[in-house]
Design an enzyme around this catalytic site. Structure first.
Site, mmCIF file in Angstrom:
data_model
loop_
_atom_site.group_PDB
_atom_site.id
_atom_site.type_symbol
_atom_site.label_atom_id
_atom_site.label_comp_id
_atom_site.label_asym_id
_atom_site.label_seq_id
_atom_site.Cartn_x
_atom_site.Cartn_y
_atom_site.Cartn_z
ATOM 1 N N HIS A 156 0.916 -1.212 0.165
ATOM 2 C CA HIS A 156 0.025 0.028 -0.298
ATOM 3 C C HIS A 156 0.893 1.290 -0.077
ATOM 4 O O HIS A 156 2.060 1.207 0.193
ATOM 5 C CB HIS A 156 -0.833 -0.139 1.280
ATOM 6 C CG HIS A 156 -1.946 -0.959 1.023
ATOM 7 N ND1 HIS A 156 -1.979 -2.186 1.631
ATOM 8 C CD2 HIS A 156 -3.331 -0.688 0.734
ATOM 9 C CE1 HIS A 156 -3.110 -2.849 1.228
ATOM 10 N NE2 HIS A 156 -4.073 -1.912 0.638
ATOM 11 N N LYS A 160 -0.371 5.028 4.435
ATOM 12 C CA LYS A 160 -1.061 4.044 5.385
ATOM 13 C C LYS A 160 -1.018 4.061 6.622
ATOM 14 O O LYS A 160 0.167 3.785 6.958
ATOM 15 C CB LYS A 160 -1.560 2.806 4.497
ATOM 16 C CG LYS A 160 -2.213 1.811 5.320
ATOM 17 C CD LYS A 160 -2.721 0.760 4.417
ATOM 18 C CE LYS A 160 -3.611 -0.306 5.049
ATOM 19 N NZ LYS A 160 -4.936 0.338 5.596
#
Ligand SMILES: NC(=O)c1ccc[n+]([C@@H]2O[C@H](COP(=O)([O-])OP(=O)(O)OC[C@H]3O[C@@H](n4cnc5c(N)ncnc54)[C@H](O)[C@@H]3O)[C@@H](O)[C@H]2O)c1
Ligand SMILES: O=C(O)C1=N[C@H](C(=O)O)CCC1
Length: 270
Positions: A156, A160
């Site tokens: 990701h 995040k």
């Protein structure tokens, strides 16, 4: 038309959710809020989401907009989510929760509160493809059994906050379910140094954080002489946001209780 309130309306997901709610034939964007101090408080949610003026001013609390909608879509931060759950319970509003990082204790509280006060869809990933992947992983694990090592890798974007992703944890749970194991007992979340040989029953979950990767998950089933890799790659956030809009349209007519995207998408039977 179902009236929707979007929590965290100026976040990466919040903006795409405003867009998807606006596009949905059965939903209308009725309220939006952010945390106090957010520079977009007081601006129009549609303008921030790039869909033009929606006539929805971004408030600085859920309480300020709770009377404007029937369902709250929440993609924010776990601590905030649990506060919204209390407010939704008090006012009897439905919820769609995509926020990840909820603890086991948070989930128990959510389940108990929803059972008594409101219908709620909660899922770490609202994309159709990922929910099909969950089912594929459970089946593959059950068919392949103990002879194949299970490893999960997720990647990701650098912004995040939680790791591993909620989706990776759910993939681990689905694999463990297929194998008759408990992820809390067999999950391995880091490896470093002289760790010795891999044990047969462990399920490894590894994390990559880099750049602007939207979200990628691979489940490996590696056995003697071969391996299967089941991968999902999100090309944008619109599959997550579209799933959240679909869940909002579905959840308002459900009895009180906690549901998942398997219920929304009719995947529970597979
Ligand atoms: N279930 C899914 O399909 C899915 C998909 C993508 C992201 N997520 C999850 O959604 C969450 C948000 O992700 P993001 O990338 O949009 O993050 P983000 O940081 O871009 O957005 C979060 C927004 O929530 C707001 N917020 C935080 N606390 C608040 C409060 N108390 N009141 C009101 N607003 C508040 C922030 O100001 C921010 O605008 C994360 O937990 C992420 O893992 C889930
Ligand atoms: O961008 C994020 O943050 C995402 N979070 C979810 C997770 O933790 O699984 C879903 C994918 C995107």
């Amino acid at each position: 038309m179902t009236k929707v309130i979007v929590a965290g309306a100026t976040g990466r997901m919040g903006q795409r959710i405003c867009y998807m709610v606006h596009q949905h034939p059965d939903l209308t964007l009725a309220g939006a809020f952010e945390q106090p101090g957010n520079p977009n408080v007081g601006k129009d949610a549609g303008e921030i989401a790039g869909i033009g003026n929606a006539g929805v001013t971004i408030a600085d609390s859920l309480e300020a907009v709770i009377d404007q909608g029937e369902v709250i879509i929440d993609f924010t931060f776990h601590k905030a989510t649990m506060e919204f759950v209390k407010i939704a319970a008090k006012h009897g509003r439905a919820m769609v929760i995509g926020t990840t990082g909820l603890s086991a204790e948070n989930l128990t509280t959510l389940r108990d509160t929803a059972a008594e006060h409101f219908p709620c869809v909660q899922a770490p990933n609202m994309a159709v493809g990922v929910n099909v992947l969950f089912k594929l992983v459970e089946k593959a694990a059950a068919v392949l059994g103990d002879a194949y090592d299970v490893e999960i890798v997720e990647a990701h974007h650098r912004m995040k906050k939680d790791a591993p992703s909620g989706t990776a944890l759910k993939i681990g749970e689905m694999a463990a379910k297929g194998l008759g194991r408990d992820l809390a007992e067999v999950g391995v979340f880091e490896r470093n140094g002289i760790i010795g040989e891999r044990t047969d029953k462990e399920i490894g979950i590894q994390t990559i954080r880099a750049g602007d990767i939207v979200g990628e998950h691979t489940a490996y089933f590696a056995g003697p002489g071969e391996r299967i890799e089941i991968t999902h790659r999100a090309h944008s956030r619109d599959n997550f946001a579209g799933g959240a809009a679909k869940a909002a349209a579905w959840v308002v007519s459900q009895p009180k209780g906690l549901y998942t995207m398997f219920d929304v998408l009719g995947l529970a039977k597979f």
